[in-house]
Design a protein around this motif. Structure first.
Motif, PDB file in Angstrom:
ATOM      1  N   ALA A   1     -25.401 -53.575  70.739  1.00 16.53           N
ATOM      2  CA  ALA A   1     -25.201 -53.458  72.188  1.00 16.53           C
ATOM      3  C   ALA A   1     -23.919 -54.169  72.608  1.00 16.53           C
ATOM      4  O   ALA A   1     -23.211 -53.714  73.523  1.00 16.53           O
ATOM      5  CB  ALA A   1     -26.404 -54.028  72.933  1.00 16.53           C
TER       6      ALA A   1
ATOM      7  N   LEU B   1     -27.494 -49.740  77.154  1.00 15.03           N
ATOM      8  CA  LEU B   1     -28.743 -49.929  77.895  1.00 15.03           C
ATOM      9  C   LEU B   1     -29.886 -49.144  77.257  1.00 15.03           C
ATOM     10  O   LEU B   1     -31.015 -49.633  77.187  1.00 15.03           O
ATOM     11  CB  LEU B   1     -28.551 -49.500  79.349  1.00 15.03           C
TER      12      LEU B   1
ATOM     13  N   LEU C   1     -31.279 -50.957  74.313  1.00 13.15           N
ATOM     14  CA  LEU C   1     -32.082 -52.134  74.640  1.00 13.15           C
ATOM     15  C   LEU C   1     -33.287 -51.802  75.506  1.00 13.15           C
ATOM     16  O   LEU C   1     -33.957 -52.719  76.006  1.00 13.15           O
ATOM     17  CB  LEU C   1     -31.205 -53.171  75.353  1.00 13.15           C
ATOM     18  N   SER C   2     -33.563 -50.543  75.699  1.00  9.61           N
ATOM     19  CA  SER C   2     -34.707 -50.160  76.520  1.00  9.61           C
ATOM     20  C   SER C   2     -36.008 -50.466  75.785  1.00  9.61           C
ATOM     21  O   SER C   2     -36.022 -50.650  74.567  1.00  9.61           O
ATOM     22  CB  SER C   2     -34.642 -48.675  76.867  1.00  9.61           C
TER      23      SER C   2
ATOM     24  N   ARG D   1     -28.536 -57.017  78.737  1.00 15.46           N
ATOM     25  CA  ARG D   1     -28.667 -55.953  79.733  1.00 15.46           C
ATOM     26  C   ARG D   1     -27.896 -56.334  81.004  1.00 15.46           C
ATOM     27  O   ARG D   1     -27.259 -55.481  81.633  1.00 15.46           O
ATOM     28  CB  ARG D   1     -30.143 -55.708  80.067  1.00 15.46           C
TER      29      ARG D   1
ATOM     30  N   ALA E   1     -31.547 -58.906  85.934  1.00 13.66           N
ATOM     31  CA  ALA E   1     -31.599 -59.081  84.478  1.00 13.66           C
ATOM     32  C   ALA E   1     -31.303 -60.523  84.096  1.00 13.66           C
ATOM     33  O   ALA E   1     -31.980 -61.119  83.250  1.00 13.66           O
ATOM     34  CB  ALA E   1     -30.612 -58.133  83.799  1.00 13.66           C
TER      35      ALA E   1
END
Length: 209
Positions: A133, A146, A149-150, A165, A181
């Protein structure tokens, strides 16, 4: 036991064997095959692990020398031959670091993606996601970062994932989402991790509001 009784026992045994002998033989043979296969599998696993350990020594040497070419060869061999061993996931993370340091960003991303897809331990998968990421953030591939990292992160990584995030959302100009976040990161990071918490607080303050 009388002779007559012995004859009856022998006849009973013959009758039983005539009915069940073949089945019993097959069961015994099947059990022997399974036992042999299990022992063979264990031997193969031990041999694979030992060979992977030897190759991992080359990985460590390449990392110490910051040798991208040697690392690329060693990591390729590890993934091709010993992907089922714990050394493969360790190699992928080490290779990504060396390759990125030598300017091979594409190679680093490939190694991290391999760890995301194939690592045996969730800890290594999560570390790979975070590092990948970060590379996507550098490339301004915010949506991809994103998406990577969901989902729900393990408690041990919840703060770090929220922080990353926040970085991606802030880079997109989504200040409100980034604040949320970063606040989640502060709530989730260990209280004794002062350096990480200070950095998140700095980024949160920089957003204002």
């Amino acid at each position: 036991m009388s002779y007559h009784d012995e004859q009856e026992s022998i006849e009973s045994l013959k009758a039983w064997w005539a009915r069940w002998g073949n089945l019993t033989t097959w069961i015994v043979l099947a059990a022997l095959v399974v036992a042999a296969g299990f022992n063979g599998w264990n031997y193969w696993q031990r041999r694979q692990t030992a060979e992977a350990a030897g190759l991992y020594e080359q990985v460590l040497q390449a990392a110490a020398a910051n040798d991208g070419a040697k690392m690329a060869r060693a990591s390729s061999d590890m993934e091709d031959k010993y992907s089922g061993t714990p050394y493969a996931q360790m190699t992928a993370l080490a290779a990504a670091k060396v390759l990125y340091g030598t300017g091979n960003t594409a190679g680093a991303k490939a190694q991290l993606q391999w760890a995301v897809d194939h690592a045996k331990d969730d800890e290594y998968k999560q570390i790979a996601r975070l590092r990948l990421a970060s590379l996507l953030l550098d490339e301004k591939a915010y949506d991809a970062g994103l998406a990577l990292l969901s989902g729900t992160a393990d408690d041990a990584f919840k703060g770090l994932v929220a922080d990353r995030r926040g970085d991606l959302l802030a880079a997109q100009g989504k200040a409100d989402d980034a604040r949320a976040a970063y606040k989640l990161a502060l709530d989730s990071l260990p209280k004794d991790d002062s350096s990480a918490r200070q950095l998140v607080q700095f980024k949160l303050d920089a957003l204002g509001g």
